[in-house]
Design an enzyme around this catalytic site. Structure first.
Site, short mmCIF file in Angstrom:
data_model
loop_
_atom_site.label_atom_id
_atom_site.label_comp_id
_atom_site.label_asym_id
_atom_site.label_seq_id
_atom_site.Cartn_x
_atom_site.Cartn_y
_atom_site.Cartn_z
N PRO A 11 -11.89 -42.47 31.97
CA PRO A 11 -13.12 -42.13 31.27
C PRO A 11 -12.89 -41.55 29.87
CG PRO A 11 -12.70 -40.59 33.07
CD PRO A 11 -11.74 -41.74 33.23
N ASN A 12 -13.78 -41.95 29.00
CA ASN A 12 -13.87 -41.48 27.60
C ASN A 12 -12.80 -42.06 26.69
OD1 ASN A 12 -16.13 -39.66 28.05
ND2 ASN A 12 -14.70 -38.45 29.25
N ARG A 19 -13.24 -39.75 19.18
CA ARG A 19 -13.37 -38.54 20.00
C ARG A 19 -12.24 -37.56 19.65
NH1 ARG A 19 -10.64 -38.76 25.92
NH2 ARG A 19 -11.41 -36.80 26.72
N TYR A 24 -6.60 -36.46 19.86
CA TYR A 24 -6.22 -37.79 20.36
C TYR A 24 -5.84 -38.78 19.26
CZ TYR A 24 -8.16 -35.96 24.68
OH TYR A 24 -8.40 -35.18 25.80
N ASN A 75 -3.43 -44.00 32.22
CA ASN A 75 -3.96 -42.77 31.64
C ASN A 75 -5.30 -42.55 32.33
OD1 ASN A 75 -5.07 -40.68 30.28
ND2 ASN A 75 -4.63 -41.48 28.22
N ALA A 78 -9.74 -37.59 32.56
CA ALA A 78 -10.02 -36.38 33.35
C ALA A 78 -9.88 -36.62 34.85
CB ALA A 78 -11.42 -35.88 33.01
N GLU A 99 2.55 -42.35 34.49
CA GLU A 99 1.34 -41.60 34.08
C GLU A 99 1.48 -41.28 32.60
OE1 GLU A 99 0.90 -38.06 36.42
OE2 GLU A 99 -0.60 -37.19 35.07
N HIS A 101 -0.31 -39.61 29.13
CA HIS A 101 -1.35 -38.83 28.45
C HIS A 101 -1.05 -38.77 26.96
CE1 HIS A 101 -2.98 -37.54 32.24
NE2 HIS A 101 -1.75 -37.28 32.64
N ARG A 108 -2.70 -27.27 26.87
CA ARG A 108 -4.16 -27.17 26.80
C ARG A 108 -4.71 -26.29 27.93
NH1 ARG A 108 -6.52 -33.00 26.02
NH2 ARG A 108 -8.36 -31.76 25.45
C1 DQA Z 1 -5.87 -37.25 28.58
C2 DQA Z 1 -5.82 -35.77 28.95
C3 DQA Z 1 -6.93 -35.43 29.94
O1 DQA Z 1 -6.87 -34.04 30.28
C4 DQA Z 1 -8.28 -35.71 29.32
O2 DQA Z 1 -9.31 -35.46 30.26
C5 DQA Z 1 -8.38 -37.09 28.78
C6 DQA Z 1 -7.24 -37.66 28.08
C7 DQA Z 1 -4.85 -37.60 27.48
O3 DQA Z 1 -4.61 -38.79 27.29
O4 DQA Z 1 -4.33 -36.71 26.81
O5 DQA Z 1 -9.44 -37.71 28.83
O6 DQA Z 1 -5.53 -38.01 29.74
#
Ligand code: DQA
Length: 150
Positions: A11-12, A19, A24, A75, A78, A99, A101, A108
């Site tokens: 998501p997002n 964003r 990011y 990735n 959240a 995984e 990120h 964070r």
């Molecule tokens: C994320 C880190 C997560 O905590 C966050 O909710 C994201 C992006 C990252 O790529 O740094 O949406 O996965």
């Protein structure tokens, strides 16, 4: 093992580039996908690249990968910190799981420090910006090459 790799984004991540660019970066998800496709070509990997804001779609792609793929780079956004269902799906996948990120989640908020997905991941990349996707694909290629030689 199959050289097909699913690159899954939660998501997002469709808002990448717009964003919170201070966290990011300014690259869009389309830029990340293009970079992954170029690198995959160099590494002799095939990729399926997907993003969804819906947990079930990510789970369905993981199930699809079970049938065909040698690796998943994920990735989960959240969902990393909340989703036992994604962990369960990854536990049903027998290939390599990385995984990835973009941000350094450990620098964070404390709720980002726990990852369900890490219980399954063979490797975790965090804090390398969008370059983390390339590093993840390089690791997948190395592990697949090693498995082919063994
Ligand atoms: C994320 C880190 C997560 O905590 C966050 O909710 C994201 C992006 C990252 O790529 O740094 O949406 O996965």
């Amino acid at each position: 093992m199959s050289r097909l790799v699913y690159v899954l984004n939660g998501p997002n991540l469709n808002l990448l580039g717009k964003r919170q660019p201070h966290i990011y970066g300014s690259e869009t998800l389309a830029d990340v996908e293009a970079g992954c496709r170029t690198l995959a070509g160099e590494l002799g990997l095939d990729i399926r690249f997907h993003q969804s804001n819906r947990e079930y779609e990510l789970i369905d792609w993981i199930h699809e990968a079970r049938e065909t793929a040698g690796a998943i780079v994920i990735n989960p956004g959240a969902f990393t910190h909340t989703s036992i269902a994604i962990l369960d799906a990854l536990n049903a996948f027998e290939g390599i799981v990385i995984e990835c990120h973009i941000s350094n989640v450990h620098k964070r908020e404390s709720f980002r420090h726990h990852s369900y997905v890490s219980l399954r991941a063979d490797g975790v990349v965090a804090g390398f910006g969008t370059q983390g996707y390339a590093l993840s694909l390089r690791r997948v290629a190395k592990l697949l090459d090693d498995a082919a030689k063994a």
